[in-house]
Design an enzyme around this catalytic site. Structure first.
Site, PDB file in Angstrom:
ATOM      1  N   ASP A  13       0.924  -1.105  -0.097  1.00  0.00           N
ATOM      2  CA  ASP A  13       0.029   0.222  -0.078  1.00  0.00           C
ATOM      3  C   ASP A  13       0.892   1.224   0.051  1.00  0.00           C
ATOM      4  O   ASP A  13       0.285   2.206   0.611  1.00  0.00           O
ATOM      5  CB  ASP A  13      -1.080  -0.067   1.116  1.00  0.00           C
ATOM      6  CG  ASP A  13      -1.703  -1.224   1.237  1.00  0.00           C
ATOM      7  OD1 ASP A  13      -2.282  -1.485   0.099  1.00  0.00           O
ATOM      8  OD2 ASP A  13      -2.128  -1.870   2.529  1.00  0.00           O
ATOM      9  N   LYS A  16       1.822   1.933  -5.186  1.00  0.00           N
ATOM     10  CA  LYS A  16       2.490   1.270  -6.419  1.00  0.00           C
ATOM     11  C   LYS A  16       1.564   1.668  -7.490  1.00  0.00           C
ATOM     12  O   LYS A  16       1.825   1.874  -8.699  1.00  0.00           O
ATOM     13  CB  LYS A  16       2.487  -0.063  -6.253  1.00  0.00           C
ATOM     14  CG  LYS A  16       3.487  -0.457  -5.004  1.00  0.00           C
ATOM     15  CD  LYS A  16       3.548  -2.069  -4.996  1.00  0.00           C
ATOM     16  CE  LYS A  16       2.448  -2.649  -4.519  1.00  0.00           C
ATOM     17  NZ  LYS A  16       1.992  -2.113  -2.884  1.00  0.00           N
ATOM     18  N   GLY A  40      -4.626  -4.473  -3.565  1.00  0.00           N
ATOM     19  CA  GLY A  40      -5.630  -3.158  -3.814  1.00  0.00           C
ATOM     20  C   GLY A  40      -4.747  -1.793  -4.344  1.00  0.00           C
ATOM     21  O   GLY A  40      -4.342  -1.414  -3.582  1.00  0.00           O
ATOM     22  N   HIS A  41      -5.090  -1.757  -5.646  1.00  0.00           N
ATOM     23  CA  HIS A  41      -4.066  -0.442  -6.208  1.00  0.00           C
ATOM     24  C   HIS A  41      -5.138   0.591  -6.601  1.00  0.00           C
ATOM     25  O   HIS A  41      -5.972   0.667  -7.380  1.00  0.00           O
ATOM     26  CB  HIS A  41      -3.345  -0.991  -7.188  1.00  0.00           C
ATOM     27  CG  HIS A  41      -2.479  -2.054  -6.871  1.00  0.00           C
ATOM     28  ND1 HIS A  41      -1.283  -2.455  -7.619  1.00  0.00           N
ATOM     29  CD2 HIS A  41      -2.045  -2.513  -5.683  1.00  0.00           C
ATOM     30  CE1 HIS A  41      -0.409  -3.292  -7.383  1.00  0.00           C
ATOM     31  NE2 HIS A  41      -0.822  -3.461  -5.797  1.00  0.00           N
ATOM     32  N   GLN A 224       1.788  -5.984  -3.455  1.00  0.00           N
ATOM     33  CA  GLN A 224       2.403  -6.542  -2.101  1.00  0.00           C
ATOM     34  C   GLN A 224       3.806  -5.666  -1.978  1.00  0.00           C
ATOM     35  O   GLN A 224       3.789  -4.637  -2.645  1.00  0.00           O
ATOM     36  CB  GLN A 224       2.587  -7.953  -1.810  1.00  0.00           C
ATOM     37  CG  GLN A 224       1.163  -8.838  -1.492  1.00  0.00           C
ATOM     38  CD  GLN A 224       0.478  -9.032  -2.804  1.00  0.00           C
ATOM     39  OE1 GLN A 224       1.015  -9.572  -3.776  1.00  0.00           O
ATOM     40  NE2 GLN A 224      -0.778  -8.579  -3.087  1.00  0.00           N
ATOM     41  N   ARG A 303      -9.566  -2.867   6.297  1.00  0.00           N
ATOM     42  CA  ARG A 303      -9.018  -3.044   7.527  1.00  0.00           C
ATOM     43  C   ARG A 303      -8.280  -1.806   7.858  1.00  0.00           C
ATOM     44  O   ARG A 303      -7.305  -1.188   7.023  1.00  0.00           O
ATOM     45  CB  ARG A 303      -8.071  -4.301   7.783  1.00  0.00           C
ATOM     46  CG  ARG A 303      -8.865  -5.463   7.544  1.00  0.00           C
ATOM     47  CD  ARG A 303      -7.937  -6.842   7.756  1.00  0.00           C
ATOM     48  NE  ARG A 303      -6.945  -7.019   6.239  1.00  0.00           N
ATOM     49  CZ  ARG A 303      -6.081  -7.773   6.374  1.00  0.00           C
ATOM     50  NH1 ARG A 303      -5.728  -8.493   7.363  1.00  0.00           N
ATOM     51  NH2 ARG A 303      -5.443  -7.938   5.180  1.00  0.00           N
TER      52      ARG A 303
HETATM   53  P1  GDP Z   1      -0.820   0.243  -3.498  1.00  0.00           P
HETATM   54  O1  GDP Z   1      -1.421  -0.929  -3.005  1.00  0.00           O
HETATM   55  O2  GDP Z   1       0.701   0.532  -3.337  1.00  0.00           O
HETATM   56  O3  GDP Z   1      -1.185   0.677  -4.768  1.00  0.00           O
HETATM   57  O4  GDP Z   1      -1.297   1.560  -2.750  1.00  0.00           O
HETATM   58  P2  GDP Z   1      -2.887   1.830  -2.262  1.00  0.00           P
HETATM   59  O5  GDP Z   1      -3.627   2.089  -3.237  1.00  0.00           O
HETATM   60  O6  GDP Z   1      -3.500   0.420  -1.447  1.00  0.00           O
HETATM   61  O7  GDP Z   1      -2.996   2.702  -1.022  1.00  0.00           O
HETATM   62  C1  GDP Z   1      -2.258   3.934  -1.253  1.00  0.00           C
HETATM   63  C2  GDP Z   1      -3.226   5.081  -0.931  1.00  0.00           C
HETATM   64  O8  GDP Z   1      -2.534   6.365  -0.912  1.00  0.00           O
HETATM   65  C3  GDP Z   1      -4.197   5.274  -2.031  1.00  0.00           C
HETATM   66  O9  GDP Z   1      -5.540   5.477  -1.210  1.00  0.00           O
HETATM   67  C4  GDP Z   1      -3.805   6.343  -2.688  1.00  0.00           C
HETATM   68  O10 GDP Z   1      -4.803   6.994  -3.568  1.00  0.00           O
HETATM   69  C5  GDP Z   1      -3.006   7.313  -1.772  1.00  0.00           C
HETATM   70  N1  GDP Z   1      -1.969   7.695  -2.191  1.00  0.00           N
HETATM   71  C6  GDP Z   1      -0.859   7.608  -3.218  1.00  0.00           C
HETATM   72  N2  GDP Z   1      -0.034   8.498  -3.237  1.00  0.00           N
HETATM   73  C7  GDP Z   1      -0.196   9.343  -2.236  1.00  0.00           C
HETATM   74  C8  GDP Z   1       0.342  10.709  -1.808  1.00  0.00           C
HETATM   75  O11 GDP Z   1       1.323  10.888  -2.454  1.00  0.00           O
HETATM   76  N3  GDP Z   1      -0.485  11.306  -0.931  1.00  0.00           N
HETATM   77  C9  GDP Z   1      -1.567  11.007  -0.509  1.00  0.00           C
HETATM   78  N4  GDP Z   1      -2.091  11.671   0.367  1.00  0.00           N
HETATM   79  N5  GDP Z   1      -2.122   9.772  -0.834  1.00  0.00           N
HETATM   80  C10 GDP Z   1      -1.358   9.086  -1.755  1.00  0.00           C
HETATM   81  P1  IMO Z   2      -0.885  -4.063  -2.215  1.00  0.00           P
HETATM   82  O1  IMO Z   2      -0.764  -4.575  -3.640  1.00  0.00           O
HETATM   83  C1  IMO Z   2      -0.800  -4.775   2.070  1.00  0.00           C
HETATM   84  C2  IMO Z   2      -0.845  -8.716   3.761  1.00  0.00           C
HETATM   85  C3  IMO Z   2      -2.194  -9.392   4.211  1.00  0.00           C
HETATM   86  C4  IMO Z   2      -1.282 -10.313   5.134  1.00  0.00           C
HETATM   87  C5  IMO Z   2      -0.239 -10.754   4.491  1.00  0.00           C
HETATM   88  C6  IMO Z   2      -0.622 -12.371   3.568  1.00  0.00           C
HETATM   89  O2  IMO Z   2      -2.407  -3.598  -2.350  1.00  0.00           O
HETATM   90  O3  IMO Z   2       0.241  -3.372  -1.672  1.00  0.00           O
HETATM   91  P2  IMO Z   2      -2.477 -13.136   1.778  1.00  0.00           P
HETATM   92  O4  IMO Z   2      -3.755 -12.681   1.551  1.00  0.00           O
HETATM   93  O5  IMO Z   2      -1.379 -12.217   0.769  1.00  0.00           O
HETATM   94  O6  IMO Z   2      -1.867 -14.323   1.982  1.00  0.00           O
HETATM   95  O7  IMO Z   2      -1.812 -12.142   3.270  1.00  0.00           O
HETATM   96  O8  IMO Z   2       0.075 -10.022   3.666  1.00  0.00           O
HETATM   97  N1  IMO Z   2      -1.034  -8.394   2.444  1.00  0.00           N
HETATM   98  C7  IMO Z   2      -1.045  -6.984   2.106  1.00  0.00           C
HETATM   99  N2  IMO Z   2      -0.870  -5.966   2.694  1.00  0.00           N
HETATM  100  N3  IMO Z   2      -1.044  -4.588   0.685  1.00  0.00           N
HETATM  101  C8  IMO Z   2      -1.153  -5.629   0.063  1.00  0.00           C
HETATM  102  O9  IMO Z   2      -1.106  -5.392  -1.496  1.00  0.00           O
HETATM  103  C9  IMO Z   2      -1.412  -6.891   0.517  1.00  0.00           C
HETATM  104  N4  IMO Z   2      -1.346  -8.024  -0.077  1.00  0.00           N
HETATM  105  C10 IMO Z   2      -1.332  -9.167   1.076  1.00  0.00           C
HETATM  106  O10 IMO Z   2      -2.703  -8.264   5.051  1.00  0.00           O
HETATM  107  O11 IMO Z   2      -0.634  -9.682   6.286  1.00  0.00           O
HETATM  108 MG    MG Z   3      -2.982  -1.492  -1.721  1.00  0.00          MG
END
Ligand code: GDP
Ligand code: IMO
Ligand code: MG
Length: 426
Positions: A13, A16, A40-41, A224, A303
């Site tokens: 998270d 990416k 979840g991107h 991840q 979560r």
């Molecule tokens: P990923 O799994 O690495 O793609 O990241 P996620 O999308 O799960 O979580 C990143 C969260 O931070 C998302 O809600 C994005 O919209 C948000 N986000 C990404 N870059 C920035 C930033 O530079 N500033 C802020 N405030 N939010 C950001």
């Molecule tokens: P993105 O791509 C954050 C974590 C789960 C758990 C562990 C194992 O959005 O960054 P799994 O279901 O993969 O067997 O769970 O990995 N986990 C993540 N945490 N971002 C993710 O993906 C994750 N994908 C799995 O919370 O701790």
């Molecule tokens: Mg994510």
């Protein structure tokens, strides 16, 4: 053109999805290489937000070909739902390709993920319960079903028959659950899913190599992150694939020399969902501020994410493991309100100082952070578009981190929207 890899440098998270979307402007293909719908991107375009699970984040541009590589585990029902949802929002999904060698997430994988987590009780890993671990376990045990099996009913039924007998015995005898019906699974996968997946199925290895041969730009989008890596993460609190850059080769069929650039994505602080060690974790008001300002709740699972100060020890390790050539530092704006910022520069455990992540879990679980404190900037960064807009303290924070990790920081995120970033001169 050699390929570029995007790797999460912490526990996921990091942003990416946003970075992938940003770089996809100049890419011809955007490829997922591991993970599944545990990812979840988020990509924010104007006032629309897209939370992508299986579909590569490059899908939002009309000029890119999104590819799901052989290293991904695909739940076809989830993929179809995601594609249909994107399509209903006006996104052209017709270019999406899926490797015939990617493994399928099956209903018993979901079921086993849930019951084993429950069975582990207080020792549970906190998985996303999406069946990811069990699907990769079957791949390694050589009893997995693959996307190509959807196109061959005889093989699909034969493989399912063998594997389901064992899974049903485990579900019934170990976990006291009802057995799953092979006829129901067969009908759902072959009659409902297969016709919709079939047009996407591709020899993605050939597609990627042919594309490289004719000079196309390829972006490999990790899911991840480094410290969730099955081999290099905080085992057993990891996912079941290799998000580190090595996984980008095995998960696509590209070789190491096909990759020229590896971008590590790191938040300006650290978050983690699920169980496992977290040396800089905060359980105070500063941690709550990060949750609130950073909206630190899972993109798909909802979560609450655990939060802590930025950890340069982790990033040094991530840089080594993936040959990270540059870092994108995201969510800098979340730190706007802090008067002082901490960066962990080393760990201390059992009287010893560690500059790198200790391999032994007993050491890591006992590690306490050694911090350096830096002044905060106490200013709104969300409208910054160039380095000139960043306060001295923000530039010093970036410079300090870059020095600590030994890698250039080339981009800073200052908000969730597509254009909320600052390109940093080196
Ligand atoms: P990923 O799994 O690495 O793609 O990241 P996620 O999308 O799960 O979580 C990143 C969260 O931070 C998302 O809600 C994005 O919209 C948000 N986000 C990404 N870059 C920035 C930033 O530079 N500033 C802020 N405030 N939010 C950001
Ligand atoms: P993105 O791509 C954050 C974590 C789960 C758990 C562990 C194992 O959005 O960054 P799994 O279901 O993969 O067997 O769970 O990995 N986990 C993540 N945490 N971002 C993710 O993906 C994750 N994908 C799995 O919370 O701790
Ligand atoms: Mg994510």
């Amino acid at each position: 053109m050699p390929a570029t890899v995007i790797v999460g440098a912490q526990w996921g998270d990091e942003g990416k999805g946003k970075l992938t979307d940003l770089l996809a402007r100049d890419m011809d293909l955007v490829v997922r290489y591991q993970g599944g719908h545990n990812a979840g991107h988020t990509v924010v375009v104007g006032d629309e937000s897209f939370a992508l699970q299986l579909v590569p984040s490059g899908i939002l541009y009309a000029h890119t070909t999104p590819v799901i590589g052989n290293g991904v585990v695909v739940d076809p029902g989830v993929l179809i739902a995601e594609v249909e949802a994107l399509s209903s929002r006006g996104v052209d999904v017709s270019r999406l390709k899926v490797s015939g060698c990617a493994h399928l997430v099956m209903p018993y994988h979901h079921e086993l993920d849930k019951v084993t987590e429950r069975f582990l009780g207080k020792n549970s890993l906190g998985t996303t319960r999406r069946g990811i671990g069990p699907a990769y376990a079957d791949k390694a045990a050589r009893v997995g079903l693959r996307v190509q099996d959807l196109l061959d009913p005889r093989i699909f039924v034969e493989k399912l028959d063998v594997v389901l007998r064992e899974k049903n015995a485990i579900l019934a005898k170990v976990y006291n659950r009802l057995p799953l019906d092979p006829a129901e699974i067969t009908t759902r996968y072959l009659d409902e899913y297969a016709p919709k997946i079939a047009p996407m199925v591709t020899d993605t290895v050939s597609l990627l190599h042919d594309s490289l041969d004719c000079g196309k730009n390829i972006l490999l989008e990790g899911a991840q992150a480094t410290f969730l890596d099955l081999d290099h993460g905080t085992y057993p609190f990891v996912t079941s694939s290799n998000p580190s850059a090595g996984g980008a080769c095995t998960g696509t069929g590209l070789g190491p020399r096909d990759i020229a650039r590896v971008i590590g994505v790191a938040k300006a602080y650290v978050t983690r969902v699920g169980a496992g060690p977290f040396p800089t974790e905060l359980s105070d008001a500063d941690g709550d501020t990060m949750v609130t300002r950073g909206h630190e709740y899972g993109t798909n699972t909802g979560r609450r994410r655990r939060t802590g100060w930025l950890d340069a020890v982790m990033l040094r390790q991530a840089a080594r493991l993936s040959s990270i050539s540059e870092i994108a530092l995201t969510k800098l704006d979340v730190l706007d309100v802090f008067s002082n910022l901490k960066v962990c520069v080393a760990y201390e455990a059992h009287g010893k100082r560690y500059e790198h992540v200790p391999y032994h879990q007993s050491v890591l679980h006992q590690a306490s952070p050694i911090y350096e404190e830096l002044p905060g900037w106490k200013a709104d960064l969300t409208t910054a578009t160039s380095m000139d807009d960043l306060p001295r303290e923000a530039l010093d924070f970036i410079g300090f981190l870059s020095e600590q990790v030994g890698v250039a920081i080339t981009v800073a995120g200052v908000g969730p929207a597509r254009d909320q970033f600052v390109q940093l001169a080196q």
